[in-house]
Structures are given as structure tokens and as C-alpha cells.
Design an enzyme around this catalytic site. Structure first.
Site, short mmCIF file in Angstrom:
data_model
loop_
_atom_site.label_atom_id
_atom_site.label_comp_id
_atom_site.label_asym_id
_atom_site.label_seq_id
_atom_site.Cartn_x
_atom_site.Cartn_y
_atom_site.Cartn_z
N ASN A 408 20.77 42.46 65.60
CA ASN A 408 19.95 43.09 66.96
C ASN A 408 18.85 43.65 65.48
OD1 ASN A 408 19.44 45.42 68.78
ND2 ASN A 408 20.64 44.48 69.78
N ASP A 409 19.69 44.74 65.04
CA ASP A 409 19.45 45.90 64.53
C ASP A 409 18.64 45.08 63.17
OD1 ASP A 409 20.56 48.02 66.01
OD2 ASP A 409 22.63 47.68 64.41
N ILE A 410 18.49 43.66 62.47
CA ILE A 410 17.61 42.86 61.89
C ILE A 410 16.87 42.45 62.53
CG2 ILE A 410 19.75 43.21 59.37
CD1 ILE A 410 19.62 40.39 60.42
N SER A 449 25.04 48.92 66.08
CA SER A 449 24.18 51.20 65.98
C SER A 449 23.93 51.49 67.87
CB SER A 449 23.29 50.58 64.80
OG SER A 449 21.83 49.88 65.82
#
Length: 480
Positions: A408-410, A449
Site C-alpha cells: 500500500n504505502d510503498i 498506516s
């Protein structure tokens, strides 16, 4: 019992083995050999330290070693790879707690020796540590007190910080940043109070200032890590690894154990270097991350436009059949679903058809540095097609299909497009530049996150919902 020269030689040999182990862990192909270097070094250290001069109570020591070995074996057999990050955090807490106990015990022994001297009683027959204290000069005692207060402080911070990190990684605590009213001022006040108490302790000694420092340091460790967001947990784990190393080094100074000093320094410095590398990979200042400056909202984030477009295994298989170049981006979702073997088989079949298949690994993918590399190596994915972010990021524009599995975040373009995003400025894998992006995801929720990902709403993104392992296995039935 071994003589001191032999124990010292063994300590040097063990230190060399530890250095070889750390060096070997930097490469996937040499990692297995490196682990054996570490095991051999630790076995050598334990045996020669236990049988060295001044050591007694072998019965109790053997019983504790056996109990620890049994517990370690049971835990190692039960813990899955997905639980490795929280296990590492838990083990860090043990080192911190040991440093606290050693420091408090050292002060108790020092006060005991002083009491015997003041009473005019004989100092003969004291245990090994107390006997060494009896021969120290006032200057040496002062240095010992400095070592004790540092060990207690670092150890206490490491203990509660690691417990909180364990809770966040295991999902037992909310991954969002949380602080008491006053935030960083409370941490600063507690740290200042520890400094004042340390000065008092160095001047007058006694258990009360040490206990007070312990309590305050326990609070600092708890409150500091609670204030750090879930997106930073990989950095927190490596940072706590560094703390545990310095705590171990402090124990080594207190116990006059050269091997423990060297080992602690190796762990402390390597953990600090890894934390710096990871912060650089996230484009974050180390101090900002450690003080809880990342992981929460920093302003009004850009609204996400569009809608998520679902796809099927048939459509995803058709896209892969038409593609000549494929890049796979693994994340924590792949680890949770234990989909690495299915992904490896998908890779094998696609390559057998003459397609170029590579993996893109972000430095903070998963919840532990190197997490994805270990999973892929376990699934027999060839090392040469597993590439780091800097090696592959420019190739996404020439990639026909990118498959994102549990990340997701990366892969979040908001890191580049939204200055108010909590991950603004963080280098990410630019998968959205590929012709088609297939995202394997359980549902429409946000990642660890809690940050929304605009990638999922882009026109070239297709969402393959469901358990990652089941989704990939279904794909395999469509790809001969």
C-alpha cells in the site's frame, strides 16, 4: 574451568565470527552461511564465558540455559514469518530488561561492599563481581556508576519501547500515533529529570535515584514509541535493535566482559546504520522519525477522485498473456496470506513462456527490513530477478503489467503528488507508470498506516479482490 588467556582468545574468535555473520547477511546468497557463523560465535562465547574464571552456580546456570533453550525452540517452531517482526521486537525487550537488572544489581553489590568496609568486616569470600568491586579505586567506581546509569536508562527505554512496538506490530495496539497531553514536552521533562537524578546518583549513590531513573525511562520508552505511526515501525524495530546493542555494551562494561562490549557495539552500530539507511529510503530525518514526526496527518490531504475498478482472474490472466514484461511488487499482504510459493510458481510459468518477470523490493516493504527478500528466497525465487527500488523504478514506464501483492504505502503516488500527505517526500515504487496495474487486495480498506492510496483509483489500475494466495492460485489455473 578455562584460564583467562584462553577465554580472551575465545572472545576474539567469537567477535570475528560475529563480524563475518553481519557481513554475510548483506547478501542473500551468503545469508545462510552467515547465520551459521553467528550460531558458532554465540556457542563459543557462551561456553567459554560460563567456564571462565570467577563463575560459579553451574547448576542454576545450566537449568536456566535449558529452560531458555526449550522456550526458544518452542517459539521458533510456532512463529510464522509474518510474526517475525514482533518476535524481534519482543527479543529486544529482553535485552533491555537484562540491562536494567544488571545495573540495579551492580549498585546493590557496590552498596554491600561499602557497607562491609564501613563496618570493618572482612571482604574475603565475596562473590566474583563483589570481589572485583572491592579492588577498584574511587575513580574506577565512578566510571562503574556512569556505566550503570547508562545501562539502566537505555535498557528501560528499550524494554517498554520494544513492548509497545510488539503490540503495534502484532495488532494488539492501534498503529496510529498516540501521545498524552503535552506530547514531546513530557518526554523532554522526563529526560531532563533523568539527567538530574543521574547527577545526584553519581554524587551520592544509592538505589532510590536509580529506581527513579528506571521508572522515568520506562515511561519515555512507552510514550516515545506510542507517538510513532505504524508506517514507521520498520525503522522503529531497527532503532530498538540499536538500543538493545548499546544496552548490552553497557552490561559488558559493568561486568568487565570484553566480548559483551564488542557484541553490543556491533549490534548497536549496525542497528543505527540500518535505521539511517531506512530513513534515507523514506526521505525522512532520523530524529524526526524517532520523535514521532511521521505517521499522522500533517494537513488537509488531497481528495481522491475516481473509483476502484474490480477485475477477475480471467481478465488478469489475459493481461499477463498479452504482456512481455511483468514486474511483481510484494508487500506484507503476501506474507500474511503466505502466498510466496504461489507467486514463485506464477513467476516460473510466466518465464517459461518467454516473458521477462522481475520483482521490485522497497527498502521498507513488509514490517521488517529484508522481510520480502527472505520470503522470496524461501519460495526459491531466483536472486537475480529480485531488484531493489533504485534498480527498477525507472523501468516501470516500459513495463506492460505490474502486479502489486499486498502493498500500500510503498506504491502510493500521494508521496509525490500530495505535499500534505503523511508520507509526502517518501520515495515509492512508481507502479502507476506501467501499462496495467493489477492490485491483489483483500478489500477496499487502507493499509497499515491508515493512508488512502490514489493508485487504486487510477484508470490503469484493476483490483483483484480476495486473499492473495487464493487469487494467485486462481490465476495459475488460467495460465498453463
Amino acid at each position: 574451568m578455562f584460564a583467562q588467556p584462553l577465554v580472551t582468545s575465545a572472545a576474539v574468535a567469537a567477535s570475528v565470527l560475529f563480524i563475518l555473520s553481519l557481513g554475510g547477511l548483506s547478501n542473500q546468497e551468503s545469508a545462510k552461511r552467515a547465520v551459521w557463523y553467528g550460531i558458532a560465535g554465540m556457542a563459543l562465547a557462551v561456553v567459554f564465558t560460563a567456564l571462565g574464571p570467577g563463575v560459579s552456580n553451574y547448576g542454576l546456570m545450566l537449568a536456566m540455559v535449558l529452560v531458555g533453550a526449550v522456550i526458544g525452540t518452542v517459539v521458533a517452531r510456532r512463529v510464522e514469518m509474518t510474526q517475525m517482526p514482533q518476535l524481534v521486537a519482543a527479543l529486544h525487550s529482553f535485552v533491555g530488561l537484562a540491562a536494567v537488572f544488571v545495573g540495579l544489581n551492580a549498585e546493590m553489590e557496590r552498596l554491600r561492599v561499602e557497607g562491609l568496609r564501613a563496618a570493618g568486616e572482612s571482604l574475603d569470600g565475596l562473590a566474583a563481581f563483589a570481589a572485583r568491586l572491592a579492588t577498584k579505586t574511587p575513580t574506577e567506581i565512578a566510571f562503574l556508576q556512569v556505566e550503570v546509569v547508562l545501562g539502566v536508562f537505555i535498557g528501560a527505554v528499550t524494554f517498554t519501547g520494544s513492548v509497545v512496538a510488539f503490540g503495534k506490530l502484532a495488532g494488539k495496539l492501534d498503529g496510529k500515533p498516540a501521545q498524552l497531553p503535552g506530547g514531546h514536552l513530557l518526554n523532554a521533562a522526563a529526560a531532563l529529570a533523568c539527567v538530574v537524578l543521574a547527577v545526584y546518583y553519581l554524587a551520592f549513590g544509592g538505589m532510590l535515584p536509580l529506581i527513579a531513573i528506571t521508572v522515568l525511562a520506562l515511561f519515555i520508552g512507552y510514550h516515545l514509541i506510542m507517538g510513532i505511526g505504524g508506517a514507521d515501525m520498520p525503522v522503529v524495530v531497527s532503532m530498538l535493535n540499536s538500543y538493545s546493542g548499546w544496552a548490552a555494551a553497557a552490561i559488558g562494561f559493568t561486568l568487565s566482559n570484553d566480548l559483551l562490549i564488542v557484541t553490543g557495539a556491533l549490534v548497536g552500530s549496525s542497528g543505527a546504520i540500518l535505521s539511517y539507511i531506512m530513513c534515507k529510503a523514506m526521505n525522512r530525518a532520523f530524529v524526526s522519525v524517532i520523535l514521532g514526526g511521521f505517521g499522522g496527518a500533517s494537513g488537509s490531504q488531497m481528495a481522491v477522485e475516481g473509483e476502484m475498478i474490480a477485475t477477475t482472474a480471467d481478465e488478469a490472466a489475459a493481461a499477463l498473456d498479452d504482456a512481455d514484461s511483468v514486474v511483481i511488487v510484494p508487500g506484507y499482504g503476501m506474507a500474511v496470506a503466505q502466498a510466496q510459493s504461489a507467486v514463485s510458481e506464477l513467476t516460473r510459468r510466466l518465464r517459461a513462456k518467454g516473458k521477462e518477470v522481475r520483482f521490485a523490493i522497497h527498502p521498507v516493504a513488509g514490517r521488517l527490513p529484508g522481510h520480502m527478500n527472505v520470503l522470496l528466497a524461501e519460495a526459491k525465487v531466483p536472486y537475480d530477478i529480485v531488484l531493489e527500488m533504485d534498480e527498477i523504478n525507472e523501468d516501470f514506464s516500459d513495463t506492460e503489467v505490474a502486479i502489486v501483492i499486498g502493498s500500500n504505502d510503498i506504491v502510493n503516488p500521494a508521496a509525490q503528488d500530495d505535499p500534505n500527505s503523511p508520507i509526502a517526500g517518501m520515495p515509492v515504487l512508481e507502479v502507476w507508470k506501467a501499462g496495467t496495474v493489477i492490485v491483489c487486495k483483500r478489500g477496499q480498506g487502507t493499509g497499515y498506516s491508515g493512508i488512502e492510496n490514489p493508485l487504486f483509483f487510477k484508470d490503469n489500475a484493476r483490483m483483484l479482490y480476495g486473499d492473495a494466495k487464493q487469487s494467485i492460485n486462481e490465476l495459475l489455473t488460467k495460465i498453463g
